[in-house]
Each structure stands twice: as structure tokens, then as C-alpha cells.
Design an enzyme around this catalytic site. Structure first.
Site: not given
Lengths: 159, 159
Positions: A59, A75, A79, A96, A125
């Protein structure tokens, strides 16, 4: 407020602390299930090269002008090398404290993909886990996200 | 990038244009159904006092340090006077053009409330509509959001 490095948010020109643009950062995370694997609870995690360290869902930050679905596809590709197909909106996680660096709001999608993951970009990885083999060190609130996902999994077996 | 008034995003101290903090703004919108009304498709809309003008779902920007659920409860109270109970996550709408001012990502919740709406804060008026009586001038992509909501409504009649 802090910028992406954890310090106070400063104007890049004059260096003064800026509080006007005090919004949480929108991010996206993706729960990728590989269709080539027999386990319905298989999930691809990446090992982070930047703090907070540990394993995490693929992400990242939503770019200005990009939809959350586009962020998810981009993403995941960057990745893990995988071309994903989004299957559902899993949830929105915005406590938060969920990101130790600053306040982020993540939209989490579940998705499917063919092939095998190959680490790229910020990922040292990329590996396939199932519910019983999840690693100890999971960053952010991703363990909670995964537990919620696994809890709902029976209803999505048909995917 | 533009700030909340539509101009280029400028440092409030030195006035230079800032592009470093280029993230979409997270917002929340709430589909409020009044339990006192017999129509299962009743929904509270507010008339906006600020551009873009028109009727809209109650909602607003997520404050730094606030969860999206907290934003929903706060904004519903500020704009309609209603104490809501969130019933489900409706969706995340993030198309860059959905807000004419700048790029926002909205998390939409459906919710229920007792009592009657009373306009407050940025709302000039708060009124109850049903699917067949929706007004012509609806701001943002809220007509699309409402159509998606009405399409799913039969499965949530039991709420």
C-alpha cells in the site's frame, strides 16, 4: 503536525511551521489473495524497507489526482509486481494512532491476482502467508485489519 | 494544487506556492435516515451556504487526529442537529473531479437518527427527501452516491 519524515510540517521555502494544511494523509492498503494457491486465506505481505519496520500489507499514499482504486492497482504493482483485480472494499481505518509517524486514513481493498509476488519499490521482500503463519512483527494496525478480513473470509470463499 | 478557497496552495507565512504537501483532502459524508419517518428511503440533505452551492449530504473535512467515524458524528450534529448512529460504511468516493474545488476523498457512512433535522453551521437549510423527491441541484457527486445507496436499500430495510 508532522511531515512524512516525522518532524513538524514546515514550508519548504521559508521553513516556518505550517499548521494551515492540517489534514490526515489518505493512504490505501491491499489484501491480495493469490488464485494459484489452494489456501483461501492466503495473503501477500511485504517486508518494509522504511520505518515503521516489519511486515505489512502492500500500500501507500494516494497521489493528488488519483482515485483510491488507482492507488491500489499502482501500489500493488510497484511493491509486489502483481496485477490485481479489486474484489471489495474491506474498510476504512483512521484511528489517529494507527500509524506511528502521523495521522493516516487508509482505505483497504481486498483483491485477487494470478502469478507470484516479486518484491519491488519500498518492499525488501514479498511473501505469502496464511492466517496461521502470520509473522510476529506486523506494522501499523495491519494485524487488526487482517483479523477482521479473516473473520469475514467464509462469505468470500466463492471469489 | 489549490487550497480550500480554490487558489494555488500557498505558505501562509511567505506566500510561496507549496507543492510538497500534495495530498487529496479526506472528507466524510453521511446518509441520514430518520427513524420517525415511514418511508424507508428518507434522507436528510442540507442546502449549502458555500460553493459549490446546492443540496448535499451533511459532511465535511476530517480533522487531524479525528477518526472518520468521529467526523461523521460531529458533522451530522453541526449541520443538522441530529445525533446519529452509524449503521454501515457505504463506500469511498475519490474520483479527482467529484469536487470542483480540489481533490477530496470522501468516506460515506449510512446512519440512523431520531428527531427532526435543524440546519446549523454551513447549512442554510436541512430538509428530508425521498428517492422520488430529490432536488434538481445536488452538489458534488452526491446524486451518484444517493443512487448507489437507493439501489442497495432493499437489503437494509430491516435496520
Amino acid at each position: 503536525m508532522t511531515d512524512k519524515t516525522g518532524g513538524p510540517l514546515q514550508c519548504p521555502h521559508c521553513g516556518k511551521v505550517v499548521s494551515k494544511f492540517r489534514n490526515p494523509y489518505p493512504t490505501v492498503d491491499i489484501i491480495i489473495r493469490l488464485m494459484s494457491r489452494p489456501e483461501p486465506d492466503n495473503v501477500v505481505l511485504i517486508k518494509r524497507l522504511n520505518p515503521p519496520y516489519g511486515w505489512a500489507l502492500p500500500g501507500g499514499f494516494v497521489d493528488y489526482g488519483e482515485s483510491v482504486e488507482q492507488t491500489a492497482v499502482r501500489e500493488a504493482k510497484e511493491e509486489t509486481g502483481l496485477d490485481i483485480k479489486i474484489t471489495s472494499l474491506m474498510g476504512v481505518f483512521s484511528a489517529p494512532g494507527r500509524d506511528p509517524r502521523f495521522h493516516t486514513i487508509t482505505t483497504v481493498f481486498s483483491a485477487i491476482a494470478d502469478g507470484e509476488p516479486k518484491a519491488g519499490d519500498d518492499a525488501g521482500e514479498a511473501r505469502i502467508f496464511i492466517k496461521e503463519t502470520l509473522p510476529e512483527d506486523i506494522a501499523f494496525d495491519h494485524r487488526d485489519v487482517l483479523n477482521e478480513y479473516f473473520g469475514r473470509l467464509p462469505e468470500t470463499y466463492k471469489l
